[in-house]
Design a protein around this motif. Structure first.
Motif, short mmCIF file in Angstrom:
data_model
loop_
_atom_site.label_atom_id
_atom_site.label_comp_id
_atom_site.label_asym_id
_atom_site.label_seq_id
_atom_site.Cartn_x
_atom_site.Cartn_y
_atom_site.Cartn_z
N THR A 468 -5.89 19.54 2.61
CA THR A 468 -4.52 19.18 3.00
C THR A 468 -4.44 17.66 3.17
OG1 THR A 468 -4.16 21.29 4.14
CG2 THR A 468 -2.71 19.44 4.73
N PHE A 469 -3.64 17.05 2.31
CA PHE A 469 -3.31 15.65 2.49
C PHE A 469 -2.10 15.57 3.42
CE2 PHE A 469 -5.22 15.91 -1.78
CZ PHE A 469 -6.22 14.94 -1.67
N GLY A 470 -1.98 14.47 4.14
CA GLY A 470 -0.86 14.37 5.07
C GLY A 470 -0.37 12.95 5.24
N CYS A 471 0.94 12.81 5.42
CA CYS A 471 1.56 11.53 5.75
C CYS A 471 2.60 11.79 6.83
CB CYS A 471 2.22 10.90 4.52
SG CYS A 471 3.10 9.36 4.89
N LEU A 472 2.33 11.33 8.04
CA LEU A 472 3.24 11.53 9.17
C LEU A 472 4.03 10.27 9.48
CD1 LEU A 472 1.06 13.74 11.54
CD2 LEU A 472 2.54 14.41 9.64
N ASN A 473 4.12 9.37 8.49
CA ASN A 473 4.91 8.16 8.65
C ASN A 473 6.41 8.48 8.60
OD1 ASN A 473 3.45 5.23 8.30
ND2 ASN A 473 2.19 6.90 7.53
N ASN A 474 7.19 7.51 9.07
CA ASN A 474 8.64 7.51 8.86
C ASN A 474 8.92 7.80 7.38
OD1 ASN A 474 11.29 6.74 8.33
ND2 ASN A 474 11.23 4.97 9.67
N ASP A 544 -6.73 16.99 6.34
CA ASP A 544 -8.08 16.56 5.96
C ASP A 544 -8.12 15.07 5.64
OD1 ASP A 544 -9.64 19.19 5.68
OD2 ASP A 544 -7.81 19.60 4.54
N ILE A 545 -7.13 14.58 4.91
CA ILE A 545 -7.11 13.19 4.46
C ILE A 545 -5.69 12.65 4.62
CG2 ILE A 545 -7.45 11.61 2.50
CD1 ILE A 545 -9.41 13.65 1.33
N GLY A 546 -5.57 11.52 5.31
CA GLY A 546 -4.28 10.89 5.48
C GLY A 546 -3.94 10.00 4.29
N LEU A 547 -2.66 9.99 3.93
CA LEU A 547 -2.17 9.15 2.84
C LEU A 547 -1.20 8.11 3.42
CD1 LEU A 547 -1.38 11.85 0.12
CD2 LEU A 547 -3.45 10.46 0.35
N ASP A 548 -1.51 6.84 3.20
CA ASP A 548 -0.62 5.78 3.64
C ASP A 548 0.47 5.58 2.59
OD1 ASP A 548 -0.35 4.30 5.90
OD2 ASP A 548 -1.85 2.79 5.40
N GLY A 554 1.54 2.47 7.13
CA GLY A 554 1.68 2.75 8.55
C GLY A 554 0.89 1.79 9.41
N GLY A 555 1.23 1.76 10.67
CA GLY A 555 0.46 1.03 11.68
C GLY A 555 0.05 2.00 12.76
N THR A 556 1.04 2.45 13.54
CA THR A 556 0.78 3.42 14.60
C THR A 556 0.18 4.70 14.04
OG1 THR A 556 2.76 2.57 15.70
CG2 THR A 556 1.82 4.61 16.56
N THR A 557 0.76 5.22 12.95
CA THR A 557 0.28 6.49 12.41
C THR A 557 -1.14 6.38 11.87
OG1 THR A 557 1.47 5.92 10.39
CG2 THR A 557 2.52 7.48 11.86
N ASP A 560 -3.34 6.47 14.87
CA ASP A 560 -3.36 7.83 15.39
C ASP A 560 -4.26 8.74 14.55
OD1 ASP A 560 -1.55 7.12 17.37
OD2 ASP A 560 0.20 7.83 16.25
N ALA A 561 -4.16 8.61 13.23
CA ALA A 561 -4.96 9.45 12.34
C ALA A 561 -6.45 9.19 12.57
CB ALA A 561 -4.59 9.17 10.88
N LEU A 562 -6.82 7.94 12.64
CA LEU A 562 -8.24 7.61 12.84
C LEU A 562 -8.71 8.11 14.20
CD1 LEU A 562 -8.33 4.01 11.35
CD2 LEU A 562 -9.05 6.14 10.26
N TRP A 563 -7.86 7.99 15.22
CA TRP A 563 -8.22 8.47 16.56
C TRP A 563 -8.51 9.96 16.54
CZ3 TRP A 563 -9.50 6.10 20.92
CH2 TRP A 563 -9.51 6.84 22.11
N MET A 564 -7.77 10.69 15.67
CA MET A 564 -7.93 12.13 15.57
C MET A 564 -8.97 12.53 14.53
SD MET A 564 -6.20 13.54 17.91
CE MET A 564 -6.42 15.21 17.32
N GLY A 565 -9.74 11.54 14.02
CA GLY A 565 -10.83 11.86 13.10
C GLY A 565 -10.41 12.07 11.67
N VAL A 566 -9.19 11.65 11.30
CA VAL A 566 -8.68 11.86 9.95
C VAL A 566 -8.84 10.57 9.15
CG1 VAL A 566 -6.66 12.42 8.55
CG2 VAL A 566 -7.02 13.58 10.74
N PRO A 567 -9.62 10.58 8.07
CA PRO A 567 -9.73 9.38 7.23
C PRO A 567 -8.41 9.11 6.52
CG PRO A 567 -10.81 11.21 6.17
CD PRO A 567 -10.41 11.70 7.53
N VAL A 568 -8.14 7.85 6.25
CA VAL A 568 -6.86 7.44 5.66
C VAL A 568 -7.13 6.63 4.40
CG1 VAL A 568 -4.73 6.13 6.00
CG2 VAL A 568 -5.71 7.42 7.91
#
Length: 586
Positions: A468-474, A544-548, A554-557, A560-568
């Motif tokens: 699962t790739f994810g992007c929780l940015n605006n 599993d993997i964050g997409l910028d 992103g900045g905050t996101t 946040d992703a790295l804090w939660m152990g998600v590589p970006v």
């Protein structure tokens, strides 16, 4: 005979005035004053015309003379209050409205206008009470229902505000302001399609409204329709070239859409500076700050975001570690709806100035009176900025920080805080103001907003059987180029899913259609709307993997992703704003 002619002239003047024929009405009022220079009717009538055509200083003078000659006339006091309000002389406006109501307590229009002035002053509870009294006296007073909605929205009571706007529209379906305000409240409730319809209705009623064009651009931005947003902002500026807030909205969305094109953004920043800021910087008085090297320097922060907001979140650890023995810290807070973060941040500074109801000049005078040595703007061209305060150079040294890595474009900003990753030292430094001041390690000052944060879990793919790739940015940052890249990514990784943060609406269907056209099963695309902070952090447990996004990552996101152990995975571009993800990862 002269008195008869005067009465006849007044009758004709009132008929013309009520019919909107201002030129003949004005001529008749002047004729009345020629025969009787102290005529209350003549002075008041000319004052009302001046008010209607935007000559508010003249209106105050003329209506003020009428008040002096007829101090017991409630309506004249009320109109004087409206003239003062348009000049932003709010204390005098409130006093005039209160005098009118003392003379005539059951005057709905005066109550409604008093509510307007009190709301601008930040006295929202009093404003709500005034609207409610006006409505009790005149239940079909559509403007009072509309103003009640504005006041309720100002306190975050959006459901009640929506009900008030809808009542105003039922009473007066052609009230463009109510449609516009309803749209703004619906955005707060994340009903983007419904908000869009409200703004379009407001434009049908008032096609020349720059404010509605600006608001419509905001909906398009939320839906990721950036080219349409930019067109709306440009139209707002055609209609009102001095609309600095719409011009800032245009610049901010240019970063979303063309953040890797420094030339296009610099050109627009230059236009903003020339149009709005440079005229204010021509007569900057000398700064009278104490130049003693032994005293504590005074640092001022200027922001609308001393609240639960990414800027407020990054300030939290910074403020907690202020060296208050060596420095004095002041906040100039343009915060519409304070919250618990506001209270916490306020405790971390020596002086707190609430800017509600104050003009840019008044704020600049306040900063100058506080003898601030270094003023740090924390908003740049984001919503609610007060860059026109900085244009007046109220502090001898001015800098920008934190809203996003970029320039303000102002001649009067000396520095922008950055780091070696956003602005590599081997890059050419442009001449002029706003020089990069590189913090030695990093631009970011991160602390997770939720404590304790949810646990870092095992890799979600181990249980799901797919990545699962994810992007929780605006979602406004998710450009066509980013979507095209992510379509290719899903095509290359069989069965992979993509989780995006976006509010409900027709734009989700457009994304499904886009992915289907690219051969991607829309079922592999998942959405999350805005959720509470705790739930937001839990979403990372399914990624599993964050997409910028790009070109504005992103900045905050990302933090946040790295804090939660998600590589970006991020794409570093040529400009500071395109290197935010690279800076965090470095």
């Amino acid at each position: 005979m002269a008195e008869f002619k005067s009465r006849r002239a007044l009758k004709l003047a009132l008929e013309h005035h009520q019919a909107g024929r201002l030129a003949p009405a004005e001529a008749l009022y002047r004729e009345i004053l020629a025969h009787d220079p102290g005529s209350v009717d003549g002075l008041h009538g000319l004052g009302i015309i001046a008010l209607q055509v935007g000559q508010h200083t003249l209106a105050v003078d003329l209506i003020g003379q009428a008040v002096a000659r007829a101090p017991g006339h409630a309506a004249i006091h009320a109109n004087l209050g409206e003239a003062y309000r348009n000049l932003h002389r709010l204390d005098e406006a409130v006093a005039s409205f209160r005098r009118a109501l003392a003379l005539q307590p059951k005057l709905p229009s005066a109550l409604n206008n008093l509510a307007n002035a009190l709301a601008v002053q930040g006295k929202v509870d009093e404003a709500i009470a005034c609207c409610q009294r006006a409505i009790a006296l005149q239940p079909n007073f559509a403007n009072a229902h509309n103003n009640l909605g504005i006041c309720l929205a100002g306190t975050g009571r959006f459901e009640e505000a929506i009900a008030a706007y809808e009542r105003a529209i039922r009473l007066k379906p052609d009230l463009a302001d109510a449609h516009n305000n309803l749209g703004s409240a619906l955005i707060r409730r994340r009903q983007l399609d419904e908000a869009l319809a409200c703004y379009q209705r407001a434009l049908a009623l008032r096609p020349g409204s720059a404010e509605v064009h600006d608001n419509l651009g905001g909906v398009f931005k939320e839906q990721g329709r950036l080219d349409e947003a930019l067109a709306c902002y440009r139209q707002a500026l055609v209609l009102r070239p001095d609309y600095s807030a719409a011009h800032s909205d245009l610049i901010f969305v240019l970063h979303y859409r063309f953040g890797d094109d420094a030339g296009a953004i610099d050109a627009e920043l230059g236009r903003w500076n020339i149009q709005h800021a440079r005229p204010l910087g021509r007569c900057i008085p000398p700064h009278l700050n104490d130049r003693s090297p032994d005293r504590r320097l005074r640092i001022g922060y200027l922001s609308p975001d001393f609240r639960s907001h990414p800027v407020g979140w990054f300030l939290r650890p910074l403020f907690a570690h202020h060296d208050r023995q060596a420095f004095e810290f002041f906040c100039y807070a343009n915060v519409q709806r304070p919250d618990h973060f506001t209270t916490e941040l306020r405790a971390g500074v020596d002086g707190w100035r609430d800017l509600a109801g104050q003009t840019d000049q008044q704020v600049a005078d306040l900063i100058r009176a506080d003898r601030i040595d270094i003023l740090v703007d924390l908003a740049l061209h984001t919503e609610g900025n007060r860059l026109l305060v900085c244009a007046r150079k109220p502090a001898p040294v001015q800098a920008t920080y934190l809203a996003y890595p970029g320039n303000s474009g102002l001649d009067t900003i000396d520095y922008r805080l950055t780091d070696p990753h956003l602005d590599p030292s081997n890059q050419e430094t442009r001449p002029g103001p706003e020089q990069p001041f590189r913090l030695p390690d990093t631009y970011w000052c991160y602390q997770p907003v939720v404590h304790p944060a949810p646990a870092v879990t095992p890799l979600p793919a181990l249980a799901a059987g797919y990545i699962t790739f994810g992007c929780l940015n605006n979602f406004g940052k998710v450009t066509p180029a980013a979507l095209a890249a992510w379509c290719r990514l899903l095509a290359a990784v069989p069965n992979a899913h993509l989780l995006l943060h976006t509010h409900p609406g027709s734009h989700r269907s457009r994304l499904h259609d886009l992915f289907a056209r690219n051969g991607i099963d829309p079922g592999r695309l998942r959405f999350s709307a805005q959720v509470p902070a705790e739930r937001y952090f839990q979403l990372y447990q399914s990624i599993d993997i964050g997409l910028d996004p790009f070109p504005f990552p992103g900045g905050t996101t990302t933090c946040d992703a790295l804090w939660m152990g998600v590589p970006v995975i991020t794409l570093a571009g040529p400009t500071p704003v395109t290197r935010g993800g690279f800076s965090v990862l470095s």
